[in-house]
Design an enzyme around this catalytic site. Structure first.
Site, PDB file in Angstrom:
ATOM      1  N   LYS A   1       3.050  33.938 -50.765  1.00 58.07           N
ATOM      2  CA  LYS A   1       2.275  34.934 -50.167  1.00 58.07           C
ATOM      3  C   LYS A   1       1.969  34.504 -48.640  1.00 58.07           C
ATOM      4  CE  LYS A   1      -2.174  34.443 -51.594  1.00 58.07           C
ATOM      5  NZ  LYS A   1      -2.732  33.246 -50.866  1.00 58.07           N
TER       6      LYS A   1
ATOM      7  N   THR B   1       4.493  33.048 -46.985  1.00 57.37           N
ATOM      8  CA  THR B   1       5.880  33.517 -46.357  1.00 57.37           C
ATOM      9  C   THR B   1       5.699  35.098 -46.151  1.00 57.37           C
ATOM     10  OG1 THR B   1       6.504  31.897 -48.006  1.00 57.37           O
ATOM     11  CG2 THR B   1       8.090  33.570 -46.917  1.00 57.37           C
TER      12      THR B   1
ATOM     13  N   ARG C   1      -5.093  29.901 -42.988  1.00 65.11           N
ATOM     14  CA  ARG C   1      -5.605  28.884 -43.182  1.00 65.11           C
ATOM     15  C   ARG C   1      -4.855  27.622 -42.974  1.00 65.11           C
ATOM     16  NH1 ARG C   1      -6.427  28.785 -49.112  1.00 65.11           N
ATOM     17  NH2 ARG C   1      -4.560  29.910 -48.938  1.00 65.11           N
TER      18      ARG C   1
ATOM     19  N   LYS D   1       4.603  20.824 -54.708  1.00 65.02           N
ATOM     20  CA  LYS D   1       5.406  21.711 -53.702  1.00 65.02           C
ATOM     21  C   LYS D   1       4.483  22.965 -53.112  1.00 65.02           C
ATOM     22  CE  LYS D   1       9.478  24.360 -53.026  1.00 65.02           C
ATOM     23  NZ  LYS D   1       9.781  23.888 -51.811  1.00 65.02           N
TER      24      LYS D   1
ATOM     25  N   ALA E   1      -9.495  28.377 -52.422  1.00 68.93           N
ATOM     26  CA  ALA E   1      -9.829  29.628 -52.970  1.00 68.93           C
ATOM     27  C   ALA E   1     -10.479  29.364 -54.536  1.00 68.93           C
ATOM     28  CB  ALA E   1      -8.921  30.646 -52.949  1.00 68.93           C
TER      29      ALA E   1
ATOM     30  N   PHE F   1      -4.817  31.982 -53.074  1.00 73.91           N
ATOM     31  CA  PHE F   1      -4.756  32.472 -54.388  1.00 73.91           C
ATOM     32  C   PHE F   1      -4.505  33.950 -54.827  1.00 73.91           C
ATOM     33  CE2 PHE F   1      -6.346  27.928 -55.080  1.00 73.91           C
ATOM     34  CZ  PHE F   1      -4.935  27.252 -55.178  1.00 73.91           C
TER      35      PHE F   1
ATOM     36  N   PHE G   1      13.002  37.417 -54.715  1.00 75.25           N
ATOM     37  CA  PHE G   1      13.817  36.102 -54.625  1.00 75.25           C
ATOM     38  C   PHE G   1      15.160  36.529 -55.027  1.00 75.25           C
ATOM     39  CE2 PHE G   1      11.019  32.367 -55.089  1.00 75.25           C
ATOM     40  CZ  PHE G   1       9.776  32.951 -54.584  1.00 75.25           C
TER      41      PHE G   1
ATOM     42  N   TRP H   1      11.696  35.844 -46.588  1.00 77.90           N
ATOM     43  CA  TRP H   1      12.186  34.481 -46.549  1.00 77.90           C
ATOM     44  C   TRP H   1      13.626  34.416 -46.307  1.00 77.90           C
ATOM     45  CZ3 TRP H   1      15.831  31.843 -49.900  1.00 77.90           C
ATOM     46  CH2 TRP H   1      15.877  30.692 -49.960  1.00 77.90           C
TER      47      TRP H   1
HETATM   48  P1  ADP Z   1       1.986  30.858 -51.529  1.00 78.80           P
HETATM   49  O1  ADP Z   1       1.584  31.343 -50.195  1.00 78.80           O
HETATM   50  O2  ADP Z   1       1.880  31.940 -52.535  1.00 78.80           O
HETATM   51  O3  ADP Z   1       1.666  29.351 -51.997  1.00 78.80           O
HETATM   52  P2  ADP Z   1       4.231  30.080 -49.991  1.00 78.80           P
HETATM   53  O4  ADP Z   1       4.447  31.308 -48.998  1.00 78.80           O
HETATM   54  O5  ADP Z   1       3.660  28.724 -49.467  1.00 78.80           O
HETATM   55  O6  ADP Z   1       3.369  30.555 -51.439  1.00 78.80           O
HETATM   56  O7  ADP Z   1       5.802  29.804 -50.614  1.00 78.80           O
HETATM   57  C1  ADP Z   1       5.894  28.873 -51.407  1.00 78.80           C
HETATM   58  C2  ADP Z   1       7.334  28.152 -51.622  1.00 78.80           C
HETATM   59  O8  ADP Z   1       7.943  29.197 -52.032  1.00 78.80           O
HETATM   60  C3  ADP Z   1       7.720  28.058 -50.255  1.00 78.80           C
HETATM   61  O9  ADP Z   1       8.593  26.922 -50.400  1.00 78.80           O
HETATM   62  C4  ADP Z   1       8.602  29.054 -49.739  1.00 78.80           C
HETATM   63  O10 ADP Z   1       9.698  28.443 -48.874  1.00 78.80           O
HETATM   64  C5  ADP Z   1       9.149  29.417 -51.144  1.00 78.80           C
HETATM   65  N1  ADP Z   1       9.448  31.118 -51.387  1.00 78.80           N
HETATM   66  C6  ADP Z   1       8.530  32.115 -50.739  1.00 78.80           C
HETATM   67  N2  ADP Z   1       9.135  33.287 -50.762  1.00 78.80           N
HETATM   68  C7  ADP Z   1      10.469  33.055 -51.449  1.00 78.80           C
HETATM   69  C8  ADP Z   1      11.588  33.922 -51.769  1.00 78.80           C
HETATM   70  N3  ADP Z   1      11.695  35.093 -51.555  1.00 78.80           N
HETATM   71  N4  ADP Z   1      12.878  33.105 -52.140  1.00 78.80           N
HETATM   72  C9  ADP Z   1      12.821  31.632 -52.214  1.00 78.80           C
HETATM   73  N5  ADP Z   1      11.704  30.985 -51.936  1.00 78.80           N
HETATM   74  C10 ADP Z   1      10.600  31.455 -51.350  1.00 78.80           C
END
Ligand code: ADP
Length: 551
Positions: free
Chosen positions: A67, A69, A90, A101, A269, A297, A377, A405
């Site tokens: 999200k 990202t 945030r 992670k 959240a 979330f 992805f 990404w």
């Molecule tokens: P959320 O906000 O939903 O918790 P994040 O944006 O923090 O998710 O991303 C969580 C992890 O997933 C990060 O390490 C990011 O690099 C990875 N990620 C996000 N989108 C992709 C994607 N399209 N392909 C591969 N990895 C991704």
């Protein structure tokens, strides 16, 4: 390349240059080093001029589904398209950074930077909150030790202690052991800082005076006559507010594409209200033609709380809502095991899409245009993307696949167009329940209209609490649901879009400073634990200060 390698490989612009892009003069910012700054408020002028885009998501899978990202990539795409856009996000909690992670600075080529600073101590806001929270705890115990003029009942103190660490050992503690000089023994416990009421208070305050007013209202416990005792009664509201004088100022950083991002406050959240500060969102609305913000979330948690708790304080409702979905998360919701998520499975995707449909319907009930963003992805197949797109289009909802990404802002140009178009549609914000509805009415409406369930059931303790709340006039405050993020129900294992279920409320926690009542459901915990393989095991720093393993 890992997120940290991409971040380290991108030269950052001086923060003064980022500030100048949105018209902030050097005297309106306080630099913290070269690439971070606090913004001095108030800024002159009207803060409600920009359009507001709220980004939320389906129920996440344990891996985190991108999200943040997408938020960062969408902001960069909107800026590329010539729309002056400012992000409001945030601050990450160090608990999950070191545990599972999951920082909160985005990933790949869609990140806010410097990611290692933002994910670790940043500008010290969370430390200030932790210190302020625990100072209040120490002042309460000292009051009891020094004669207890307020006749506080040591068995009914509701103000616990906090740390921004996942430390399950501290959930239940005994304090004050060691004899007369070491305090009055009582049972206590620790929450994570992001669950602290002070975090919610900071995120909902309009300015320092409002912050102090709210701090003074905070309930710390009950006296021997079972009457509520507040921070105001203890006469330490000024001191606690003083400890937050810098933390209340929003932080300015940049994206990898050198666009401005305001990052401020970070309640979880699932156990708190899940949105960055009102001040950050207002500042983004004032500085940009568009403010893109995120709620934690899924739409059942952060999304609902943004609509029902944050917008009344913000005085502005979203012009569009973006729901982020991934093929992986929907397949997981459709019953696929984590290890098999990379294998094509259109049938499971179709089953799991029920979860996305539930969230679309939930957000549409607020009368705001909804757009779906599919965060692609590399393992997603064309057949899966086509099936999911068709599924969403059949609902007459705009949908765009993003590759932010891998490609940064260039990967969300279609999404940016669709989001801007959505904000130009008429939006007629409708509340879920009338203002001042009682807690049970609110929780029933959320259960039925947002979670898709049937009813709410209260434990004996919760029922008893409601009676005393009515006496104190707290029974019509807004409710803040504390619920697992993994399921629409209060049981983390029930995926997809279950129906006919009951939400079990085990206990309420009045948060009078924040102005809401937390309803703790199922077995959600306010102090997380670390997993078997904490992310910390993979982190390192070498003699030159080069960091590895921070995602
Ligand atoms: P959320 O906000 O939903 O918790 P994040 O944006 O923090 O998710 O991303 C969580 C992890 O997933 C990060 O390490 C990011 O690099 C990875 N990620 C996000 N989108 C992709 C994607 N399209 N392909 C591969 N990895 C991704």
């Amino acid at each position: 390349m890992s997120d940290i390698e991409i971040s380290q490989g991108t030269p950052l612009e001086p923060i003064e240059k980022i500030a100048a892009k949105v018209g902030l003069t050097p005297d309106q910012i306080e630099p913290y080093g070269h690439t971070k700054a606090k913004i001095n408020l108030p800024l002159a002028g009207d803060h409600q001029t920009g359009k507001l885009v709220l980004v939320t998501s389906i129920n996440p899978t344990p891996a985190g589904e991108g999200k943040s990202t997408v938020v960062v990539g969408l902001g960069d795409a909107m800026n590329r398209a010539g729309h002056k856009t400012v992000l409001a996000l945030r601050e990450p909690s160090m608990g999950p950074v070191m545990g599972l992670k999951g920082g909160a600075t985005g990933g790949g080529y869609a990140q806010v930077v410097p990611m290692e600073d933002i994910n670790l101590h940043f500008t010290g806001d969370f430390h200030a909150l932790t210190e302020a929270h625990d100072t209040l705890a120490a002042l309460i115990d000292n009051h009891i030790q020094q004669g207890n003029e307020l006749r506080l009942d040591p068995r009914r103190i509701v103000w616990k202690r906090v740390l921004d660490i996942n430390d399950r050992e501290l959930r239940q503690t005994v304090i004050g052991l060691g004899g007369r000089t070491s305090g009055v023994p009582r049972q206590d416990g620790f929450d994570i800082t992001v669950a602290s009421e002070l975090m919610a208070v900071l995120c909902l305050s309009e300015d320092l005076s409002d912050l102090k007013r709210r701090v003074n209202r905070i309930l710390i416990g009950y006296n021997e006559d079972k009457e509520p005792v507040t921070v105001g009664d203890l006469k330490v509201g000024g001191a606690i507010t003083l400890l937050l004088k810098d933390a209340i100022k929003p932080n300015l950083v940049q994206t990898l594409e050198h666009n401005p991002a305001i990052i401020h406050g970070g309640p979880f959240a699932n156990i708190a209200h899940g949105c960055n500060s009102v001040l950050a969102t207002q500042t983004a609305l004032q500085l940009g033609d568009y403010a893109v913000t995120e709620a934690g979330f899924g739409a059942d948690l952060g999304g609902e709380k943004f609509m029902d708790i944050k917008t009344p304080v913000l005085g502005k409702t979203p012009d569009a809502v973006v729901i982020v979905a991934t093929v992986r998360a929907l397949k997981y919701n459709g019953g696929v095991k984590r290890a098999d998520l990379e294998t094509e499975n259109v049938a499971a995707l179709q089953t799991g899409s029920a979860n996305l449909k539930r969230h679309i319907a939930s957000m549409q009930q607020y009368g705001v245009p909804v757009v779906v963003a599919i965060n692609r992805f590399t393992s997603d197949t064309d057949a899966e993307i086509a099936a999911l797109t068709a599924n969403i289009e059949a609902l007459n909802v705009p949908v765009a696949t993003t590759t932010v990404w891998a490609d940064g802002g260039a990967g969300a140009m279609d999404l940016a167009d669709k989001v801007v178009a959505a904000t130009q549609q008429p939006s007629h914000f409708t509340r879920l329940t009338p203002e001042h509805a009682d807690l049970v009415t609110q929780m029933t409406a959320i259960t039925q209209k947002i979670y898709g369930g049937a009813k709410v059931e209260l434990s004996t303790k919760a029922t008893r609490q409601l009676k005393t709340f009515a006496k104190h006039g707290w029974d019509k405050l807004p409710v803040c649901m504390a619920k697992t993020q993994y399921s629409l129900t209060d049981d983390a294992h029930q995926l997809g879009a279950p129906t006919d279920f009951t939400i079990h409320v085990r206990e309420f926690a009045p948060r009078l400073g924040a102005g809401f009542v937390v309803a703790l459901t199922g077995n959600v915990l306010t102090m997380p634990g670390l997993p078997k393989h904490p992310a910390a095991l993979d982190m390192d720093i070498d003699a030159d200060g080069k960091i590895t393993g921070l995602f």
